[in-house]
Write a protein that holds these residues in place. Structure first.
Motif, short mmCIF file in Angstrom:
data_model
loop_
_atom_site.label_atom_id
_atom_site.label_comp_id
_atom_site.label_asym_id
_atom_site.label_seq_id
_atom_site.Cartn_x
_atom_site.Cartn_y
_atom_site.Cartn_z
N ALA A 49 -5.20 -2.37 -0.83
CA ALA A 49 -4.89 -1.87 -1.82
C ALA A 49 -3.23 -1.56 -1.54
O ALA A 49 -2.28 -1.66 -3.05
CB ALA A 49 -4.70 -0.10 -1.53
N GLN A 86 -8.99 -1.53 3.65
CA GLN A 86 -8.94 -1.07 2.61
C GLN A 86 -7.99 -0.52 2.01
O GLN A 86 -7.72 -0.73 1.34
CB GLN A 86 -9.70 0.35 2.21
CG GLN A 86 -11.60 -0.30 1.79
CD GLN A 86 -12.43 0.83 2.05
OE1 GLN A 86 -12.42 2.25 1.74
NE2 GLN A 86 -13.41 -0.03 2.25
N ALA A 116 -4.39 3.99 -5.22
CA ALA A 116 -5.90 4.12 -4.51
C ALA A 116 -5.58 3.93 -3.34
O ALA A 116 -6.16 4.29 -2.44
CB ALA A 116 -6.20 2.83 -5.52
#
Length: 283
Positions: free
Chosen positions: A176, A172, A188
């Motif tokens: 981001a 993730q 984020a």
């Protein structure tokens, strides 16, 4: 922060985390009136390996440091090529209990059966460099898992996830990073790193508390337990942290009618000490 203080902080955390994960709100320290700019947070990462696996993990860590994690360093004083019998209890109090299925039975078995321990130290961070450095720490964790680490714990806040969750967070973070068009827009990424390296909730004197928000350059958030269920209060703490990152501290304090102080239950040379203070929400 001098090396001797770093070592003392590491020793304190190893012992304290093996004894439990409660807040120390019953041990107040004198509250400074201003931020502590001389106190710079840093990551301490704990990697467990299989029997006699320290050399291999250390080599993998140094390779990663040479390529993608510059400024990090392998700790040779407290890493060991044998099991540490405190780890099982330490991980038990550090598992992330907010994210569903953050660890599995196989992760617990890996901790119980580990045969080596590697510590990696991160560089000192400012509020401006904290998110990128924490994202690098996630990438380092991902690479060491791929190299054979069987368990990972962030010592600077006392947080552990299972291997699958660490890898999910690292993926993730990478996504981001790639999605950022404005170098200053890392909201984020900051949230992902906060979920990876901060621990919440800790409980003390009617409040639920965070620890580790300094690792993304933010103050801690303390919320009264009376505001709802534990899950609801944790969601509120995360929401407030997002607001501080996006809109700034002063706006958040004003709109939330919250207070901000620099009183801490941790000494300045402890890894959990937050130089950006504590935001207390109202009941």
């Amino acid at each position: 922060m001098h090396v001797s203080l770093i070592r003392r902080g590491l020793l304190w955390f190893i012992g304290a985390s093996a004894l439990g994960g409660a807040s120390r709100a019953d041990e107040p320290k004198p509250a400074p009136a201003t931020p502590q700019p001389s106190v710079m947070p840093r990551h301490v990462l704990c990697f467990l390996g299989r029997t006699h696996d320290l050399a291999r993990l250390s080599e993998a860590a140094r390779n990663a440091i040479g390529t993608v994690a510059k400024g990090f360093s392998v700790d040779t004083d407290y890493s060991q090529d044998e099991a540490d019998d405190r780890m099982e209890r330490s991980f038990a109090v550090c598992w992330d209990r907010v994210q569903p299925n953050a660890w599995t039975d196989s992760d617990e078995r890996a901790v119980a059966e580990h045969g080596s321990v590697l510590y990696v130290m991160g560089p000192q961070m400012t509020a401006e460099t904290a998110v990128e450095t924490s994202a690098t720490a996630l990438l380092l964790a991902q690479q060491l898992i791929q190299a054979g680490a069987v368990a990972v714990k962030g010592e600077s806040a006392g947080i552990a996830h299972g291997l699958a969750r660490w890898q999910e967070l690292a993926a993730q973070a990478q996504a981001a990073r790639q999605a950022v068009r404005d170098p200053g827009d890392n909201l984020a990424l900051g949230r992902i790193c906060r979920l990876a390296f901060a621990k919440r909730p800790l409980e003390a004197k009617g409040y639920l508390e965070s620890v580790g928000f300094h690792l993304v350059g933010l103050p801690e958030v303390y919320a009264p337990k009376s505001l709802g269920s534990e899950r609801a209060v944790v969601a509120l703490m995360d929401e407030v942290a997002d607001e501080i990152a996006k809109r700034g501290l002063e706006v958040t304090l004003r709109e939330r009618k919250a207070s901000h102080s620099f009183a801490s239950t941790y000494d300045e040379d402890e890894f959990k000490f937050n130089p950006y203070g504590i935001v207390r929400l109202r009941a």
